[in-house]
Design a protein around this motif. Structure first.
Motif, PDB file in Angstrom:
ATOM      1  N   PRO A   1     -83.257  32.797  43.713  1.00 14.31           N
ATOM      2  CA  PRO A   1     -84.385  31.861  43.634  1.00 14.31           C
ATOM      3  C   PRO A   1     -84.134  30.687  42.691  1.00 14.31           C
ATOM      4  O   PRO A   1     -84.491  29.543  42.989  1.00 14.31           O
ATOM      5  CB  PRO A   1     -85.534  32.748  43.128  1.00 14.31           C
ATOM      6  CG  PRO A   1     -85.163  34.132  43.561  1.00 14.31           C
ATOM      7  CD  PRO A   1     -83.673  34.197  43.482  1.00 14.31           C
ATOM      8  N   GLY A   2     -83.522  30.959  41.538  1.00 13.92           N
ATOM      9  CA  GLY A   2     -83.274  29.880  40.588  1.00 13.92           C
ATOM     10  C   GLY A   2     -82.373  28.796  41.163  1.00 13.92           C
ATOM     11  O   GLY A   2     -82.578  27.601  40.918  1.00 13.92           O
ATOM     12  N   LEU A   3     -81.379  29.203  41.940  1.00  9.99           N
ATOM     13  CA  LEU A   3     -80.479  28.231  42.552  1.00  9.99           C
ATOM     14  C   LEU A   3     -81.197  27.432  43.634  1.00  9.99           C
ATOM     15  O   LEU A   3     -80.991  26.215  43.764  1.00  9.99           O
ATOM     16  CB  LEU A   3     -79.263  28.944  43.139  1.00  9.99           C
ATOM     17  CG  LEU A   3     -78.297  29.567  42.119  1.00  9.99           C
ATOM     18  CD1 LEU A   3     -77.225  30.385  42.823  1.00  9.99           C
ATOM     19  CD2 LEU A   3     -77.655  28.464  41.276  1.00  9.99           C
ATOM     20  N   TRP A   4     -82.039  28.097  44.423  1.00 10.58           N
ATOM     21  CA  TRP A   4     -82.799  27.375  45.451  1.00 10.58           C
ATOM     22  C   TRP A   4     -83.739  26.344  44.810  1.00 10.58           C
ATOM     23  O   TRP A   4     -83.850  25.207  45.296  1.00 10.58           O
ATOM     24  CB  TRP A   4     -83.615  28.352  46.294  1.00 10.58           C
ATOM     25  CG  TRP A   4     -82.820  29.169  47.268  1.00 10.58           C
ATOM     26  CD1 TRP A   4     -82.627  30.515  47.251  1.00 10.58           C
ATOM     27  CD2 TRP A   4     -82.135  28.678  48.427  1.00 10.58           C
ATOM     28  NE1 TRP A   4     -81.850  30.909  48.314  1.00 10.58           N
ATOM     29  CE2 TRP A   4     -81.537  29.786  49.070  1.00 10.58           C
ATOM     30  CE3 TRP A   4     -81.958  27.424  48.994  1.00 10.58           C
ATOM     31  CZ2 TRP A   4     -80.790  29.693  50.231  1.00 10.58           C
ATOM     32  CZ3 TRP A   4     -81.209  27.313  50.161  1.00 10.58           C
ATOM     33  CH2 TRP A   4     -80.633  28.424  50.760  1.00 10.58           C
ATOM     34  N   VAL A   5     -84.380  26.727  43.721  1.00  9.39           N
ATOM     35  CA  VAL A   5     -85.282  25.800  43.041  1.00  9.39           C
ATOM     36  C   VAL A   5     -84.498  24.616  42.470  1.00  9.39           C
ATOM     37  O   VAL A   5     -84.922  23.455  42.583  1.00  9.39           O
ATOM     38  CB  VAL A   5     -86.059  26.521  41.924  1.00  9.39           C
ATOM     39  CG1 VAL A   5     -86.801  25.520  41.036  1.00  9.39           C
ATOM     40  CG2 VAL A   5     -87.055  27.519  42.525  1.00  9.39           C
ATOM     41  N   ALA A   6     -83.342  24.908  41.866  1.00  8.00           N
ATOM     42  CA  ALA A   6     -82.533  23.831  41.297  1.00  8.00           C
ATOM     43  C   ALA A   6     -82.061  22.866  42.385  1.00  8.00           C
ATOM     44  O   ALA A   6     -82.104  21.640  42.216  1.00  8.00           O
ATOM     45  CB  ALA A   6     -81.338  24.416  40.549  1.00  8.00           C
ATOM     46  N   GLY A   7     -81.613  23.420  43.521  1.00  5.92           N
ATOM     47  CA  GLY A   7     -81.178  22.563  44.623  1.00  5.92           C
ATOM     48  C   GLY A   7     -82.317  21.727  45.179  1.00  5.92           C
ATOM     49  O   GLY A   7     -82.143  20.538  45.494  1.00  5.92           O
TER      50      GLY A   7
END
Length: 662
Positions: free
Chosen positions: A171-177
């Motif tokens: 989730p953190g990577l999706w939010v950052a992207g």
């Protein structure tokens, strides 16, 4: 998207190679930092800096800045920490640009690692980073404090984060992207196509990949939330936001074909001719990088393990070129700046392919050394073309406003703090003049176009009655060769410096010291209201023949800060006057000194402007009068005459005139 997780840490040899390539990229971007941060600043760069300084004085959050045809605000906010910590001079602006370019080099390595994760293909990431590090196009762009520089960084970072989010599904990577995807809209208008392509890929994940659907939706929601202020602004101010795009758009099959061919030629033959974005007409790829590019295309097509990567890179390339393909002046290296990213991925794949082929033949040592040698040579070629080509190019001198900056440096050394400083032919709103005005303080800075008007300060006197202060004038001599002769009508002029590069040519610019010596007025001084005082500075004949053109030169002083933009008229009339039912035979009418707006006039300055008044050929013999008045531009009630006659008149007779037969 690529989903394999077989990514290992780089070996010590690879880390050493990464360090060398990164160091090469940094050196290419910082080697010219000193000359470019002391003598070079383009109009658009300065405009962005002025906006950033304005935000520092009156901080607010806005997605769009309407000045200079409208610009996304991201770059202005990016400049703020550099200006706040490094000072408000040219160095902070230039350093911000080069740092952005270096960060893009680092981001390229991250994108390569995410796009080519299967061992040993991660070598592509190292060579892609090396490619952008030595690519002339990006080295050149990294020196420019322009929005496209930020677009390349954020665009590369967004693609890398979304690739990583897809692979690891966190989730953190999706939010950052999603966050960086939303930020793209605040960088440069060309990012819209790039962001649209990445958004379509996310929609494809939502439709086709049930396991990652939630993460992709999370990224899209985050992107929409971040981009919402810009979207709202576009909806509310569509005409303002699209002003620039509509003026440069080029729609049609013929234009698309021509632009596509232009970009094809730009790769190996003829690049962008605009000196701001390129060493004029230098191709994108020199022969060495061209060889790697061909190898990269072949490797992406023939290597079955790279087919998906090839399609993703192709999509990035097309979306990056769309803004330039559908606008004028292709190949436009600024509008197509996003193409740098897929191009360097292809070059990285080409280098890895070449290394693999050499290793397949058993030439292991050569497969390791030859690519590094190629990049070192490519870096030397880029450095030579930038330092010995672009930095010394005659067009660069003008495009980067070096005349203004060099002249300002000379004035700072040669004049006192109470000097009036004027630039011509410019306006006070010129952003480079505004920025340099801060460096020249407390000197009083102005600008005007000598082809339209002149601005001359009063001759200052010290306590002992001697002249002090005076004025300094900077002239682009190539455009106004008679500047000194014209100025000598109103001041004693001496040459401080002239920039001569060819003894057979005019100086590119000249700096003059001037001690004002205004002539006595011809006739009475006329006061209009409590705002303006007008004196005639040129005598007129008392007798003329029909068909004569009279030149009337007036000096206008502001008694206080004007509330209007004044226009001055001259009328040729007989008795009875046109206000009494008579005939007005001729008129001259113009706004006063538009290049030096009235709200900037100081009481200690005289604005000088000449008017041409024609005596028509059909005018009968007899007595006539030249009348003068002032009114607000573009129209409005005339300013009443306060003296020499205090009444309700809104014009004054300057001089009588007798028209006689030839």
């Amino acid at each position: 998207m690529v989903s394999e997780h077989n990514v290992g840490s780089p070996t010590w040899r690879q880390r050493l190679l990464i360090f060398i390539l990164l160091l090469l990229g940094v050196l290419l971007r910082w080697a010219a930092l000193t000359p470019m941060s002391t003598t070079m600043l383009h109009y658009d760069e300065a405009f962005n800096a002025v906006d950033a300084l304005g935000l520092m004085r009156d901080f607010r959050l806005t997605p769009f800045l309407p000045g200079n045809f409208g610009r996304e605000s991201g770059w202005a906010y990016w400049l703020i920490p550099f200006l706040a910590t490094l000072g408000r001079g040219l160095f902070a602006i230039r350093f911000a640009a080069t740092v952005t370019g270096v960060l893009a080099v680092v981001a390229m390595y991250r994108l390569g690692r995410e796009l080519f994760p299967i061992l040993p293909s991660e070598r592509v990431a190292i060579w892609a980073m090396g490619s952008i590090g030595v690519l002339y196009w990006h080295v050149h762009l990294s020196h420019l404090a322009l929005r496209a520089n930020l677009f390349v960084l954020v665009g590369t970072l967004t693609a890398a984060l979304l690739m990583r989010a897809y692979r690891w599904d966190r989730p953190g990577l999706w939010v950052a992207g999603g966050f960086t995807l939303g930020l793209l809209g605040y960088t440069y208008f060309a990012s819209v196509a790039w962001g649209g392509y990445l958004g379509l890929l996310l929609l494809g994940v939502v439709v086709m990949d049930r396991r990652r659907r939630r993460g992709a939706l999370m990224a899209l929601a985050c992107a929409a939330l971040v981009a919402a202020p810009m979207v709202w602004y576009v909806v509310a101010n569509t005409g303002q936001v699209l002003e620039r795009s509509t003026t440069v758009s080029s729609v049609g099959v013929a234009a698309l074909v021509a632009n596509t061919k232009a970009w094809g030629r730009a790769l190996f033959r003829t690049g962008d001719p605009n000196v701001l974005f390129n060493l004029p007409e230098r191709p994108i790829l020199d022969p060495l990088l061209g060889l790697l590019g061909v190898a990269g295309v072949g490797g992406l097509i023939l290597n079955r393990r790279w087919r998906v990567q090839g399609l993703l890179i192709l999509g990035l390339a097309v979306s990056a070129l769309v803004p330039s393909l559908f606008s004028n002046f292709a190949p436009h290296f600024l509008r197509g700046a996003g193409f740098i990213v897929p191009l360097c991925l292809v070059l990285g794949a080409g280098t890895a392919t070449l290394s693999s082929v050499l290793g397949w033949f058993g030439w292991t040592a050569i497969s390791r050394l030859l690519p590094m040698l190629l990049f070192l040579v490519a870096g030397l070629v880029t450095g030579r073309d930038f330092h010995n080509g672009w930095l010394t190019h005659p067009q660069t001198f003008v495009s980067m406003e070096m005349h203004i900056i060099e002249a300002a440096s000379l004035i700072r050394e040669e004049t006192g703090p109470d000097t009036f400083v004027y630039f011509s032919p410019f306006t006070p709103a010129h952003p480079v003049v505004i920025l340099l005005g801060q460096d020249l303080a407390p000197r009083r800075i102005g600008a005007f176009n000598s082809h339209e008007c002149w601005v001359v300060p009063d001759a200052a006197t010290s306590a002992d009655g001697t002249s002090s202060g005076g004025a300094a004038y900077v002239s682009l001599t190539v455009y106004e060769p008679s500047f000194a002769d014209q100025l000598s009508r109103w001041a004693d002029v001496s040459l401080l410096y002239e920039d001569v590069t060819d003894l057979a040519a005019r100086p590119r610019y000249s700096v003059y010291a001037a001690t004002p010596q205004m002539p006595d007025p011809v006739g009475s001084v006329v006061q209009f209201g409590d705002q303006f005082e007008v004196r005639r500075l040129s005598p007129l004949p008392e007798t003329v023949i029909p068909g004569t053109t009279l030149t009337v030169t007036v000096g206008v002083r502001a008694l206080r800060t004007p509330e209007i933009s004044p226009s001055l008229f001259l009328h040729l009339y007989s008795v009875p006057t046109p206000y009494e039912g008579g005939t007005m035979w001729s008129q001259a009418d113009s706004q006063l000194c538009t290049s030096y707006p009235a709200h900037l006039w100081r009481p200690e300055e005289t604005v000088i402007q000449s008017f041409s008044l024609v005596v028509p050929g059909e005018v009968p013999e007899g007595d006539y009068v030249i009348g003068m008045g002032i009114y607000p531009f573009p129209d409005g009630a005339r300013v009443p005459v306060a003296s020499p006659r205090k009444n309700d008149w809104d014009y004054v007779g300057l001089q009588g005139l007798k028209v006689v037969a030839p």
